[in-house]
Design an enzyme around this catalytic site. Structure first.
Site, PDB file in Angstrom:
ATOM      1  N   SER A   1       0.720  -1.153  -0.014  1.00 45.29           N
ATOM      2  CA  SER A   1      -0.050  -0.064  -0.133  1.00 45.29           C
ATOM      3  C   SER A   1       0.869   1.220   0.062  1.00 45.29           C
ATOM      4  O   SER A   1       0.539   2.370  -0.516  1.00 45.29           O
ATOM      5  CB  SER A   1      -0.974  -0.008   1.213  1.00 45.29           C
ATOM      6  OG  SER A   1      -1.794  -0.959   1.204  1.00 45.29           O
TER       7      SER A   1
ATOM      8  N   THR B   1      -1.029   3.959   3.406  1.00 45.78           N
ATOM      9  CA  THR B   1      -1.811   4.895   2.444  1.00 45.78           C
ATOM     10  C   THR B   1      -1.788   6.444   2.844  1.00 45.78           C
ATOM     11  O   THR B   1      -1.468   7.012   2.022  1.00 45.78           O
ATOM     12  CB  THR B   1      -3.253   4.158   2.079  1.00 45.78           C
ATOM     13  OG1 THR B   1      -3.148   2.856   1.851  1.00 45.78           O
ATOM     14  CG2 THR B   1      -4.034   5.058   1.377  1.00 45.78           C
TER      15      THR B   1
ATOM     16  N   PHE C   1      -9.340   8.572  17.088  1.00 39.31           N
ATOM     17  CA  PHE C   1     -10.193   8.001  17.748  1.00 39.31           C
ATOM     18  C   PHE C   1     -10.116   6.718  18.240  1.00 39.31           C
ATOM     19  O   PHE C   1     -10.924   5.830  18.515  1.00 39.31           O
ATOM     20  CB  PHE C   1     -11.541   7.883  16.431  1.00 39.31           C
ATOM     21  CG  PHE C   1     -12.059   9.286  15.983  1.00 39.31           C
ATOM     22  CD1 PHE C   1     -12.710  10.152  16.755  1.00 39.31           C
ATOM     23  CD2 PHE C   1     -11.703   9.464  14.829  1.00 39.31           C
ATOM     24  CE1 PHE C   1     -13.123  11.421  16.433  1.00 39.31           C
ATOM     25  CE2 PHE C   1     -12.076  10.974  14.203  1.00 39.31           C
ATOM     26  CZ  PHE C   1     -12.797  11.690  15.063  1.00 39.31           C
TER      27      PHE C   1
ATOM     28  N   GLU D   1      -9.771   7.138   3.088  1.00 36.59           N
ATOM     29  CA  GLU D   1      -9.449   5.794   2.858  1.00 36.59           C
ATOM     30  C   GLU D   1     -10.211   4.827   3.740  1.00 36.59           C
ATOM     31  O   GLU D   1     -10.430   4.954   4.703  1.00 36.59           O
ATOM     32  CB  GLU D   1      -8.012   5.425   3.184  1.00 36.59           C
ATOM     33  CG  GLU D   1      -7.371   4.207   3.013  1.00 36.59           C
ATOM     34  CD  GLU D   1      -6.239   3.686   3.870  1.00 36.59           C
ATOM     35  OE1 GLU D   1      -5.809   2.698   3.534  1.00 36.59           O
ATOM     36  OE2 GLU D   1      -6.173   4.521   5.056  1.00 36.59           O
TER      37      GLU D   1
ATOM     38  N   ASP E   1      -8.717  -3.808   3.506  1.00 40.22           N
ATOM     39  CA  ASP E   1      -7.375  -4.706   3.500  1.00 40.22           C
ATOM     40  C   ASP E   1      -7.123  -5.457   4.716  1.00 40.22           C
ATOM     41  O   ASP E   1      -6.637  -6.548   4.603  1.00 40.22           O
ATOM     42  CB  ASP E   1      -6.312  -3.782   3.248  1.00 40.22           C
ATOM     43  CG  ASP E   1      -5.005  -4.203   2.975  1.00 40.22           C
ATOM     44  OD1 ASP E   1      -4.567  -4.796   2.127  1.00 40.22           O
ATOM     45  OD2 ASP E   1      -3.996  -3.997   4.072  1.00 40.22           O
TER      46      ASP E   1
ATOM     47  N   HIS F   1      -6.454  -9.559   5.188  1.00 39.30           N
ATOM     48  CA  HIS F   1      -5.156 -10.072   5.507  1.00 39.30           C
ATOM     49  C   HIS F   1      -5.481 -11.177   6.581  1.00 39.30           C
ATOM     50  O   HIS F   1      -4.704 -12.141   6.594  1.00 39.30           O
ATOM     51  CB  HIS F   1      -4.409  -9.003   6.120  1.00 39.30           C
ATOM     52  CG  HIS F   1      -3.471  -8.179   5.287  1.00 39.30           C
ATOM     53  ND1 HIS F   1      -2.639  -8.704   4.335  1.00 39.30           N
ATOM     54  CD2 HIS F   1      -3.422  -6.754   4.804  1.00 39.30           C
ATOM     55  CE1 HIS F   1      -1.816  -8.036   3.633  1.00 39.30           C
ATOM     56  NE2 HIS F   1      -2.574  -6.732   3.876  1.00 39.30           N
TER      57      HIS F   1
ATOM     58  N   HIS G   1      -1.286  -9.897  -0.664  1.00 42.46           N
ATOM     59  CA  HIS G   1      -2.159  -8.846  -1.704  1.00 42.46           C
ATOM     60  C   HIS G   1      -2.243  -9.697  -3.045  1.00 42.46           C
ATOM     61  O   HIS G   1      -1.205 -10.690  -3.358  1.00 42.46           O
ATOM     62  CB  HIS G   1      -1.136  -7.813  -2.071  1.00 42.46           C
ATOM     63  CG  HIS G   1      -1.370  -6.746  -0.735  1.00 42.46           C
ATOM     64  ND1 HIS G   1      -0.651  -5.622  -0.893  1.00 42.46           N
ATOM     65  CD2 HIS G   1      -2.067  -6.763   0.339  1.00 42.46           C
ATOM     66  CE1 HIS G   1      -0.725  -5.075   0.313  1.00 42.46           C
ATOM     67  NE2 HIS G   1      -1.704  -5.574   0.883  1.00 42.46           N
TER      68      HIS G   1
END
Length: 583
Positions: free
Chosen positions: A175, A241, A360, A404, A409, A413, A529
C-alpha cells in the site's frame, strides 16, 4: 452579306450555297481570313445530343439526391442522439424472460446517450481509496449487499478506467508504494513511500535525506496553491496509505521511533508520526481523522473497547504529539479542534475551526459491524467524511480530500471475507453521502473512487443465482467435499486440513460467521495482496480523463491537471481571471 449568312444557316443545302461559298472564298483569300461559316461547321459539336453529357447529368442528379438524403439522415439521427428520451426503436412482443433484458439494455443505452462531457476545471477533488478493493472484492460486495442485479454507488459514475498496480520493483505491490503512485504520480519501491526508486527499502541513506529524491504529492501541490486539504481513514493516520500523502520514508514500518533502527535514527531519518505533526506539509493539513494514538502518544492504555494494535509498534519515548499539535496551532493563532470520539466529532462547530485533529483509536478503528455507535464510541467512515467536508466547504477556497476505507484490506489480510465485504458497503455509504453533500457543487467537483491494490479473493464454482455469496458453491468432483464460493489464494490458515490431512468440509460450519476464515490454496502468515488491475470510477469535472487502461501513477497527474496545481499550476493572473470568469 448579313442576308447571305442568314440564308446559308437556314438553307445549308440550298442551290445558292455553292456560289455564295465561292464568293466567300474569294473574299477570304483576298483578305487573309477564314470563313466563319466553315469554322462553325467544323468546330461546333452537338453538345446536347452527346451521350456522355446526358450520362454526366444523370450521374450528377443521382449524386445530389444521395447527398440530400445523407444530410437529412445525419440531422435527423443527430437530433435523436442529443435527446435520448426520444430514442426510437422497435417495440417487440417478447417473452418475459427476454423482455427484461431488452428493457435493461434500452435503459442503459439511454443513459449512455445522455452522458455529457464536463471539461470545466475542478475547484474541489474528493478521492476515495478502497484499500485492497480488487475487482472480485467489488463483485462479491455488490452481491452481498444488493444481489446480482444491484450496483454500488460508484458503479453508476459515467467514466471509468483500469489501473496497473505493479510498483517499481515488484509485480505485486504494497500500500505504501501504490499510494505514492496514486498521490505523487511516481512509482517507487515496495514498502517505501514518498521517495523515488533510487532509495532502497530500509536504507536511510543520503538519497533518502536528499529532497531531490522526495516525491511531492497532490496534497503538497494543493497547499502551495492555497487550497484546503485533508484526509480521513479507518486505519492509523500514520499507516501506509495516508502516510504517502505527507511523509518521505524508506520503510512503512517506521510509524514511530520504536520500530526504527538505531542506525536510521543516527543517520537522521524521522519517523512518520513526527513528519505528520512537525513538517510543513503535515502542519498545513486542515483535517486529519483516523486512528493511531499509539504512534502519536507514548504509553497509551490498552482496553477491550480500544485495543492496542499488536501488529504494529507503539511509542515509548515520552512523546505526546497531539499536545504538540495543539501548541503549534495556538502559537500560529489558528482556530482548531481536537476530537477523540463520535460525540466530540458531532458537536464540533465546523464553521469555527480551520484545523481538526481527530484521533479515535489507539490502533485502527473498529470494523463497522462491531463499533460502538454511541457518542463514546468511534465514528463511521461516513460520519468522518461528512464532517471533514463541512470543515473544508465552509472556507472560501477549493479543497482536496482523500478518504481511505482501510479496513477492507485489514479484513482480507486476516482471511475474514465477510468483514471485508461489509467494509466495502460502509465505503458505499460514505460515497453516497458525499454525492448528496456535494450535489450543488458537482459542476466543479471531481469525485474519484478507486483502490490501491487487489487481494487474492476468488469467486468459485457454480452457485445458484441468489445464493448467499458467503455460502458453499458445490462439491469438489475429485474430493467429494464442499467448497465455498469465496476462497483465497493465500491464508494464514491455508488449506483447513483435518487430522487425516483431508480438507475440512465447510458445510459443517457456519461460513457466514463474522470470524469465519475462508479456505485458501497456500498456507502462510497472512493473506497476501493480489496483483490484479483495479478499477477507477470518476464523476464530475474532468472525469472523462479516465477512459481506458492507465498506469496507477496517472491518477495524480489527472488530479493535478483538473485542479491546475503542481506542474499545471496557472499564473496568479490566470487564477484570478478563472475565479472571476470560470470556464
Amino acid at each position: 452579306m448579313t442576308s447571305s449568312k442568314t440564308d446559308v444557316k437556314k438553307l445549308p443545302n440550298s442551290p445558292q450555297h455553292d456560289s455564295i461559298e465561292v464568293q466567300m472564298d474569294s473574299l477570304d483569300s483576298s483578305h487573309g481570313f477564314s470563313s466563319p461559316i466553315e469554322d462553325t461547321k467544323l468546330t461546333k459539336p452537338r453538345v446536347f445530343k452527346s451521350k456522355v453529357f446526358v450520362a454526366a447529368i444523370i450521374f450528377s442528379s443521382v449524386l445530389i439526391i444521395i447527398m440530400c438524403i445523407g444530410f437529412l439522415i445525419y440531422y435527423e439521427f443527430g437530433n435523436d442522439e442529443t435527446d435520448p428520451h426520444d430514442l426510437t426503436y422497435w417495440h417487440l412482443n417478447l417473452p418475459a424472460e427476454q423482455k427484461i433484458w431488452y428493457d435493461k439494455g434500452i435503459d442503459e443505452l439511454k443513459s449512455a446517450l445522455n452522458q455529457e462531457i464536463n471539461r470545466k476545471r475542478a475547484r474541489n477533488v474528493i478521492l476515495f481509496v478502497g484499500d485492497g478493493m480488487g475487482p472480485n472484492t467489488v463483485t462479491a460486495a455488490r452481491i452481498y449487499g444488493f444481489k446480482e442485479e444491484g450496483v454500488l454507488s460508484w458503479e453508476q459514475f459515467p467514466h471509468m478506467g483500469m489501473l496497473k498496480t505493479y510498483c517499481a520493483d515488484k509485480q505485486v505491490p504494497d500500500s505504501f508504494s501504490t499510494a505514492t503512485a496514486l498521490f505523487g504520480g511516481v512509482k517507487t519501491n515496495y514498502e517505501t513511500g514518498g521517495l523515488d526508486s533510487s532509495v532502497a527499502l530500509g536504507n536511510c541513506s543520503a538519497d533518502a535525506l536528499n529532497s531531490a529524491h522526495h516525491i511531492q504529492t497532490i496534497l503538497k501541490w494543493a497547499q502551495i496553491d492555497g487550497m484546503n486539504t485533508g484526509f480521513v481513514t479507518t486505519t492509523r493516520v500514520t499507516h501506509a496509505t495516508p502516510a504517502a500523502l505527507y511523509a518521505h520514508s524508506p520503510d512503512r514500518r517506521w510509524e514511530c521511533e520504536s520500530t526504527m533502527s538505531d542506525e536510521a535514527k543516527t543517520a537522521g531519518c524521522t519517523d512518520i508520526a513526527r513528519q505528520l505533526i512537525e513538517t510543513e506539509t503535515g502542519k498545513n493539513i486542515n483535517v486529519i481523522m483516523g486512528g493511531g494514538r499509539q504512534m502519536l502518544v507514548s504509553d497509551v492504555e490498552d482496553s477491550a473497547a480500544d485495543p492496542i494494535d499488536t501488529w504494529a509498534g507503539k511509542s515509548n519515548d515520552g512523546r505526546n504529539l497531539i499536545e504538540d499539535w495543539k501548541q503549534i496551532k495556538e502559537k500560529d493563532d489558528k482556530n482548531y479542534a481536537v476530537v477523540q470520539n463520535t460525540g466530540e466529532l458531532n458537536s464540533m462547530n465546523t464553521a469555527d475551526v480551520d484545523y481538526v485533529l481527530g484521533i479515535f483509536a489507539n490502533g485502527h478503528l473498529k470494523y463497522e459491524h462491531e463499533r460502538d455507535s454511541s457518542d463514546a464510541g468511534m465514528p463511521s467512515l461516513k460520519q468522518m467524511t461528512l464532517k471533514a467536508l463541512e470543515v473544508l466547504k465552509s472556507k472560501d477556497k477549493g479543497f482536496l480530500l482523500v478518504v481511505e476505507s482501510g479496513l477492507i484490506d485489514q479484513a482480507h489480510h486476516r482471511g475474514t471475507a465477510r468483514k471485508a465485504l461489509s467494509e466495502v458497503l460502509a465505503l458505499n455509504d460514505a460515497v453516497n453521502a458525499t454525492i448528496q453533500a456535494m450535489k450543488s457543487q458537482m459542476d466543479d467537483t471531481l469525485i474519484i473512487v478507486t483502490s490501491d491494490h487487489a487481494h487474492s479473493l476468488t469467486i468459485n464454482g457454480h452457485p445458484d443465482k441468489g445464493a448467499d455469496i458467503l455460502g458453499t458453491a458445490m462439491n469438489s468432483k475429485t474430493e467429494g467435499t464442499a467448497f465455498t464460493t469465496l476462497t483465497y489464494g493465500t491464508s494464514y490458515k491455508g488449506f483447513h486440513a483435518d487430522d487425516t490431512g483431508k480438507r475440512v468440509d465447510p458445510s459443517t460450519v457456519d461460513t457466514t460467521d463474522w470470524d469465519y476464515t475462508q479456505q485458501a490454496a497456500i498456507n502462510t502468515d497472512e493473506n497476501l495482496h493480489g496483483g490484479t488491475d483495479v478499477a477507477i470510477h470518476a464523476k464530475g469535472a474532468m472525469s472523462y480523463l479516465f477512459h481506458g487502461m492507465h498506469e496507477q501513477s496517472y491518477v495524480a497527474h489527472v488530479i493535478s491537471y483538473a485542479l491546475r496545481i503542481g506542474r499545471f499550476r496557472d499564473s496568479s493572473i490566470a487564477e484570478s481571471l478563472a475565479e472571476l470568469m470560470p470556464l
